[in-house]
Write an enzyme that holds these catalytic residues in place. Structure first.
Site, PDB file in Angstrom:
ATOM      1  N   GLU A 226       0.882  -1.174   0.000  1.00 23.86           N
ATOM      2  CA  GLU A 226       0.000   0.000   0.000  1.00 23.86           C
ATOM      3  C   GLU A 226       0.912   1.213   0.000  1.00 23.86           C
ATOM      4  OE1 GLU A 226      -2.527   2.529   3.116  1.00 23.86           O
ATOM      5  OE2 GLU A 226      -2.978   0.376   3.201  1.00 23.86           O
ATOM      6  N   CYS A 263      -3.824   7.368   5.440  1.00 16.43           N
ATOM      7  CA  CYS A 263      -3.669   6.982   4.030  1.00 16.43           C
ATOM      8  C   CYS A 263      -4.936   7.262   3.233  1.00 16.43           C
ATOM      9  CB  CYS A 263      -3.301   5.504   3.925  1.00 16.43           C
ATOM     10  SG  CYS A 263      -4.384   4.398   4.859  1.00 16.43           S
TER      11      CYS A 263
END
Length: 487
Positions: A226, A263
């Site tokens: 990620e 995020c």
């Protein structure tokens, strides 16, 4: 303290020795091991939060909640293991009359083997030593070796001690879990032949380097990274007219949450031109304080990111948050959709920290041209009204994100069976998620047994076990909760 090559070799060999035990463990054993970790972390929450706050300055309330999220993830995966559908069991009985004749085939998913996990800076519990990657890899039946993040080493060491101790006390084999430290050790870990998969949360540059190492091995392995996400938001004119103040307040709360270090922060927000929404956002952010960022590297990169954006002639800095004694102040920058469509590489770089970019569009054609160049993201959000025709906008958002929201804001990721936390590059290196029950799928591989004697089948594939496990037989889905086939 950097893990030496000799120490890494010993750790990797121990994990390789433990892998067959984990792979063969029963659902009851594996679930108990996961719950033992969760219970041990909960029992030490005060100590862990104190260490984490000292190293990250994220605050006791946030960190206490993050420990609860972390132990909740572990318990979720314990229930996933017990429920059993993650194995994707499929049986085709032999049929000599088929063309061609069909043998008996029994298929299921098994753990890939030792997994490398790279901790994140911004979630020192939930995406770190005992976080979602570790929980899902263990649940899949694999030992785990974690590379500690340099931003919270003391916490990583103490968490690892607790995890390893809990697993040992619960009867898991030696080699089930270990921690390593240092960039060189991390690079060596992802290249070690004992490692069969890796999970990573961090920067695009760091993740890409590890991804290339994993892909360049003599025997390449899957790398689930990620990396970066701008998480586009689209607000329609009708939505602004109906609830403009609410949307401005909600946006500011979301992009400043955790000092802008989530995020899923809404980093690029498409707004109708000429509506005055910029003024509402400026007013809402004026009293919001920032604070210290997680690491020296992130602290140094934040003003550089702002200046990089402001170097484009289309942009303007229109608002700051309140002054803070140290750390980063929230920042709001504006540009227009035509500039984004023309120069996405300059305007759509993720800026990690409390910054959002408001992008004005004059009509749908301009909006869609800009959306078409937005890079892959974890989330995309649409604020509209029932009167809006948003079909084309929705298609574009869906193509660019793994989770599409129609209310609220993307910060805050529920830990559930259905959650998706992945997206097209650079959000993730794979389409698989790192949050939610299906995160387990990353660390499993399929195996088929053809015409195997009953006594040599894995227990899960024997008829006695199938009666209590979800499976598909001869194309028909069967569940233990339903006495008759479904589907």
């Amino acid at each position: 303290m950097t893990t030496t090559a000799e120490e890494l070799e010993s750790i990797a060999q121990s994990a390789a020795a433990a892998a067959p035990v984990w792979r063969a463990s029963s659902a009851t054993e594996r679930a108990a091991w996961l719950r033992a970790i969760a219970d041990a972390l909960d029992a030490n929450v005060a100590e862990l939060v104190e260490i984490a706050d000292r190293e990250t300055r994220l605050g006791t309330p946030r960190l206490t909640g993050e420990v609860a999220r972390t132990t909740g993830q572990l318990r979720l995966f314990a229930s996933v293991v017990e429920e059993g559908s993650f194995r994707e069991i499929i049986v085709d009985d032999a049929d000599a009359s088929a063309a061609p004749p069909r043998p008996e085939l029994r298929r299921f998913l098994v753990g890939v083997g030792p997994v490398a996990v790279f901790s994140a800076s911004n979630f020192p519990f939930a995406f770190s030593v005992a976080g979602g990657d570790t929980a899902s890899a263990l649940a899949a039946g694999n030992p785990v070796i974690v590379k500690a993040h340099s931003g919270h080493l003391e916490l990583s060491r103490r968490t690892a001690e607790i995890v390893a101790g809990a697993l040992h006390a619960a009867g898991a084999p030696d080699g089930s879990f270990a921690l390593i430290e240092g960039r060189e050790a991390g690079n060596a870990l992802v290249q070690h032949p004992a490692i069969q998969a890796a999970g990573f949360t961090g920067s695009v540059s760091g993740g890409r380097a590890l991804f290339d190492l994993a892909s360049g091995r003599p025997a390449p392995i899957p790398f689930y990274g990620e990396l970066g996400s701008v998480n586009p938001v689209v607000i329609t004119p009708a939505a602004l007219e109906a609830r403009g103040v609410e949307l401005a307040t909600g946006l500011v709360g979301s992009f400043t949450l955790g000092i802008g270090q989530f995020c899923t922060k809404p980093g690029v927000v498409f707004i109708p031109a000429g509506t005055g929404f910029e003024d509402r956002v400026s007013a809402a952010v004026a009293s919001v304080t920032g604070g210290p960022l997680l690491t020296d590297r992130i602290t140094a990169a934040f003003p550089d990111g702002i200046q990089s954006l402001l170097a484009d002639e289309s942009t303007a800095l229109i608002a700051h948050g309140a002054e803070t004694p140290d750390g980063a102040r929230p920042v709001v920058v504006t540009t227009d959709a035509a500039a984004v469509a023309a120069r996405p590489e300059a305007l759509l770089e993720e800026v990690f920290g409390p910054l959002t970019l408001l992008v004005r569009y004059t009509d749908e054609a301009e909006l869609h041209a800009a959306l078409s160049v937005v890079p892959g993201s974890l989330t995309a959000t649409l604020h509209s009204e029932p009167s809006d025709d948003v079909a084309r906008t929705l298609v574009l958002l869906q193509e660019r994100a793994g989770r599409v929201l129609f209310a609220g804001w993307p910060t805050g990721v529920a830990v559930t069976w259905s959650q998706q936390h992945g997206g097209p590059w650079p959000a993730t290196t794979s389409l698989h998620t790192s949050v939610g029950a299906t995160a387990i799928r990353r660390f499993l591989r399929p195996v088929v047994f053809q015409d195997a004697p009953e006594r040599l089948l894995p227990p899960e594939l024997r008829d006695a076990s199938l009666a209590s496990l979800p499976h598909r037989r001869n194309g028909v889905l069967r569940t233990p909760a339903a006495p008759h086939p479904v589907g």
